[in-house]
Scaffold this motif. Structure first.
Motif: not given
Length: 188
Positions: A82-83, A104-106, A111-112, A126-130
Motif C-alpha cells: 500500500y506504500q 498521512n492519509p492525504d 511513506q516509509n 517518517w520519510v515521504d519518498q517523493n
C-alpha cells in the motif's frame, strides 16, 4: 524474521522485553511482536501486529517501530503493498492492533521508515519518498486521528534524507535524521 529489516525493542515497567520485527514467511512480511517476560530465559509469546499480507519479493529497507508507556503499546510499520506507514495502539493486556490508521492519509506518495514516541499522544516521524523529506505527525489517542502533519526538514533538494528518530525531553520533541544535502551523510 526478515534478515534485512531492523527490529525494534522496548522494555515495559515490569521488565518484560518486546521485540517487533518484520516476518518473512514466503515473502509475506507482516510485523510480529515477540515477548520475553521478566525472569524468563526465552521469548515465549508471539503476536501478529499487522495483517496486510504484505508480499515483498525483495529485501525491504525498513523495519517496524515500537514504544511502550503506562500500560499501552504503540507500533508503526510500512506496507510496501500500500506504500504507506500505519500505526496502531493497544494496551499490553489485549495486544490487539487491528484498529490501525495511515499516518498521512492525504498523501499519494510512498511513506516509509517510521519511528514513534508514545506519551499522552503518539508522535511519529517518517520519510515521504517523493522528495525524501522527513515528516512528523501526531496521533490523537482519544480521536484516533492524525494531527499536525508537517514537513520537518528545511531543504528543498531531492537528496536522500532517511532514518528519522524522535525523542522527547521535558516538553520538547527532538527529531534527528541522516541527510545528504552536502554530499556526505550528516545528522540534522
Amino acid at each position: 524474521p526478515c534478515d534485512c529489516c531492523q527490529p525494534d525493542l522496548e522494555i515495559d515497567d515490569n521488565g518484560d522485553v518486546y521485540v517487533i520485527y518484520r516476518n518473512n514467511e514466503q515473502n509475506i512480511r507482516d510485523s510480529y511482536i515477540a515477548v520475553k517476560r521478566y525472569g524468563d530465559e526465552n521469548f515465549s509469546e508471539y503476536f501478529q501486529a499487522s495483517n496486510l499480507q504484505d508480499f515483498i519479493g525483495f529485501c525491504p529497507s525498513s523495519g517496524p517501530s515500537i514504544d511502550i508507556k503506562n500500560g499501552e503499546i504503540a507500533i508503526a510499520y510500512t506496507s510496501y503493498n500500500y506504500q504507506n506507514v500505519y500505526t496502531s495502539l493497544s494496551n499490553l493486556e489485549n495486544m490487539d492492533f487491528s484498529n490501525y490508521i495511515s499516518v498521512n492519509p492525504d498523501s499519494d506518495s510512498f511513506q516509509n521508515y517510521p519511528y514513534i514516541l508514545l506519551d499522552d499522544n503518539l508522535h511519529i516521524v517518517w520519510v515521504d519518498q517523493n522528495g525524501f523529506d522527513i515528516f512528523y505527525g501526531m496521533k490523537d489517542t482519544e480521536t484516533n486521528t492524525m494531527l499536525n502533519i508537517q514537513k520537518v526538514n528545511d531543504d528543498n533538494t531531492d537528496l536522500a534524507q532517511k532514518d528519522p528518530i524522535i525523542n522527547k525531553n521535558e516538553d520538547y520533541l527532538y527529531s534527528f535524521w541522516s541527510d545528504q544535502r552536502h554530499g556526505n551523510y550528516e545528522i540534522y
